[in-house]
Design a protein around this motif. Structure first.
Motif, mmCIF file in Angstrom:
data_model
loop_
_atom_site.group_PDB
_atom_site.id
_atom_site.type_symbol
_atom_site.label_atom_id
_atom_site.label_comp_id
_atom_site.label_asym_id
_atom_site.label_seq_id
_atom_site.Cartn_x
_atom_site.Cartn_y
_atom_site.Cartn_z
ATOM 1 N N ARG A 262 -1.068 -0.084 -1.802
ATOM 2 C CA ARG A 262 -0.517 0.977 -2.637
ATOM 3 C C ARG A 262 0.627 0.460 -3.490
ATOM 4 N NH1 ARG A 262 1.537 5.983 0.650
ATOM 5 N NH2 ARG A 262 -0.719 6.294 0.872
ATOM 6 N N PHE B 265 -5.463 6.464 -8.585
ATOM 7 C CA PHE B 265 -4.966 5.785 -7.391
ATOM 8 C C PHE B 265 -5.856 6.093 -6.189
ATOM 9 C CE2 PHE B 265 -0.382 6.384 -9.157
ATOM 10 C CZ PHE B 265 -0.607 5.382 -10.074
ATOM 11 N N ASN C 157 2.455 0.975 2.142
ATOM 12 C CA ASN C 157 1.229 0.200 2.261
ATOM 13 C C ASN C 157 1.234 -0.850 1.164
ATOM 14 O OD1 ASN C 157 -1.794 0.178 0.938
ATOM 15 N ND2 ASN C 157 -1.842 0.004 3.164
ATOM 16 N N GLU D 131 -8.078 3.223 -4.195
ATOM 17 C CA GLU D 131 -7.628 2.912 -2.834
ATOM 18 C C GLU D 131 -8.667 3.311 -1.789
ATOM 19 O OE1 GLU D 131 -3.833 4.813 -2.626
ATOM 20 O OE2 GLU D 131 -2.962 3.483 -4.155
ATOM 21 N N ARG E 133 -0.482 0.187 -7.459
ATOM 22 C CA ARG E 133 0.141 1.221 -8.282
ATOM 23 C C ARG E 133 1.207 0.639 -9.198
ATOM 24 N NH1 ARG E 133 0.390 6.777 -4.614
ATOM 25 N NH2 ARG E 133 -1.738 6.626 -3.783
ATOM 26 N N GLN F 109 4.634 5.911 -5.744
ATOM 27 C CA GLN F 109 4.507 5.708 -4.294
ATOM 28 C C GLN F 109 4.366 7.037 -3.546
ATOM 29 O OE1 GLN F 109 3.973 2.604 -3.303
ATOM 30 N NE2 GLN F 109 4.222 2.169 -5.506
ATOM 31 N N PRO G 169 2.344 9.660 -1.948
ATOM 32 C CA PRO G 169 0.988 9.398 -1.445
ATOM 33 C C PRO G 169 -0.119 10.097 -2.203
ATOM 34 C CG PRO G 169 2.503 9.773 0.375
ATOM 35 C CD PRO G 169 3.257 10.090 -0.874
#
Length: 463
Positions: free
Chosen positions: A374, A337, A371, A341, A378, A175, A177
């Motif tokens: 996310r 990721f 989010n 995204e 993830r 998580q 970012p």
């Protein structure tokens, strides 16, 4: 290495010579580039090199490492020259990533192939890191057990619990970012990498001194049949291939260098220096490990329990591996990721699930922005790598498959083809013939390594 968008969008428009709106201050030097390369290259693959030496023997083992080092030098030098490209639309450009260079030189179709292989490589490395971390966690428990109950005790523990534990840690870490928020994790990972590699080297050296002789043979480990020898040699080549190339991050490192002097000149010097240091380190680890254990060389130098004492040092080394791979998993996962995204955000700009962020306040901690995309994507990604690792928990075989799959296309084919375009090399010119022959030979080696590694993976699964 760039603004946040640089790392989230793999196919950004290359920057012009003046860099336009992407004007970034590049301060990298020969030594910073060398440090980046060494940090990226020396990883968990170093722990399998003693086993690879044992399969190849005292002559073929060191020769194979030196050959792969030479191949890496050639491919990295070719790739260095692809950093700057003439573009009909934007003029002289900088390619900030491997995929940008492929897109500009070889077109969109080749870019999709490159992207698929690149992200598959990152995904596979995540799987390998789950396996390696769980093996090291288990090794700490076994080391303590052997110390308490003697070296003949069974001390058998499973892998699944540790894989699930590592997966749970990665769900939280995922998580984070992006790269800008994980510098501290990368620094810790780099320090840990050098720590456990150095401990493995020192223990191997001490074991040789304690034995009073050098074990091993010219032919390496003997097998019941010639076919088995072919498979193990092929797998060993795959393991060595996994340990060397760094092509998927070379251009990103080169993009940090200041100019003048020209970036490609500095990067070539950095590559040569880093590969020399890495090869020396690899030869020491591989040779001392094989000299210490001979035909009984474990697949993983620190978890195969050729070493039992000092148990606290082995525990510390394995703890370093765990800490390194917590960060290493994120280094290889964050680009995946970011790509997925960003693609979904562009595809569905008005979708709340994709684009809406929620602020969550945790006591004693700063507010966290979450989010749903996310969180869900993830988490699913980490669960998938953990699940596959639980199905195929075989360290050497998985490294061999990954090394063989990615060595030729990413480290050889694309750099050679881009060099032909960059330098306008005509077909059947002397340089064209030499580089094409070089590419074909590397392809054959890759195919042999892939077949052997897949066979080893299947055999390990069935046994």
């Amino acid at each position: 290495m760039g603004v946040e968008e640089d790392q989230q969008v793999p196919l950004l428009r290359p920057s012009t010579e003046s860099d336009g709106n992407f004007n970034l201050k590049r301060t990298g030097t020969l030594w910073t580039a060398t440090a980046h390369i060494i940090t990226a290259v020396i990883g968990s693959g170093v722990l399998s090199l003693a086993w690879s030496m044992a399969q190849l023997g005292w002559i073929a083992g060191p020769v194979a490492m030196i050959i792969f080092a030479g191949i890496t030098v050639v491919s990295s030098n070719l790739l260095c020259d692809c950093y700057r490209s003439p573009d009909p639309e934007f003029g002289l450009t900088r390619n900030r990533s491997y995929m940008e260079a492929v897109r500009l030189n070889l077109g969109k179709k080749q870019t999709w192939v490159c992207g698929l292989l690149q992200y598959l490589s990152m995904y596979g490395t995540g799987i390998a890191y789950v396996i390696t971390t769980s093996t090291s966690m288990r090794a700490i428990q076994r080391s303590n057990c052997f110390h308490r109950e003697g070296h003949q005790a069974s001390c058998a523990y499973g892998d699944s619990f540790y894989m699930l534990l590592f997966g749970a840690i990665q769900i939280v870490c995922s998580q984070i970012p992006n790269f800008h928020n994980m510098e501290w994790l990368s620094i810790v990972a780099a320090i840990m990498s050098f720590s456990y590699s150095s401990i493995g080297l020192a223990l191997g050296f001490a074991k040789v001194i304690g034995n009073g002789r050098i074990k091993g043979s010219i032919a390496g480990v003997s097998t019941d049949t010639a076919a088995q020898k072919v498979w193990t040699v092929s797998q060993a080549l795959g393991d060595i291939a996994f340990a060397y190339p760094y092509s998927i991050i070379l251009i990103e490192i080169q993009d940090t260098l200041k100019s003048p002097p020209p970036e490609n000149q500095t990067m070539k010097k950095a590559s040569m220096t880093a590969i020399f240091i890495t090869t020396f380190f690899y030869l020491c680890c591989g040779c001392f490990g094989y000299a210490a254990f001979g035909d009984q060389t474990p697949g993983n130098l620190l978890t195969g329990f050729g070493f039992y004492e000092p148990y606290w040092l082995i525990d510390f080394a394995n703890a370093c591996i765990v800490l390194h791979l917590v960060g290493g998993y994120q280094v290889y996962s964050q680009p995946v990721f970011a790509f997925v995204e960003k693609w979904l955000q562009n595809k569905f700009p008005n979708n709340g699930f994709v684009n809406k962020f929620y602020s969550i306040k945790i006591p004693l901690l700063p507010a966290v922005k979450m989010n749903l995309l996310r969180l869900c994507f993830r988490t699913a990604y980490v669960l998938s790598t953990t699940g596959i690792a639980m199905l195929f928990p075989y360290f050497n075989q998985v490294l061999g498959v990954l090394g063989a799959l990615n060595f030729w296309p990413l480290a050889i084919y694309f750099p050679v083809e881009m060099y032909f375009v960059q330098k306008k090399i005509e077909p059947w010119a002397r340089k064209w013939v030499v580089l094409r022959t070089f590419s074909v030979i590397c392809l054959l080696v890759t195919m042999v390594a892939l077949v052997g590694s897949v066979e080893g993976l299947i055999s390990a699964k069935l046994s």
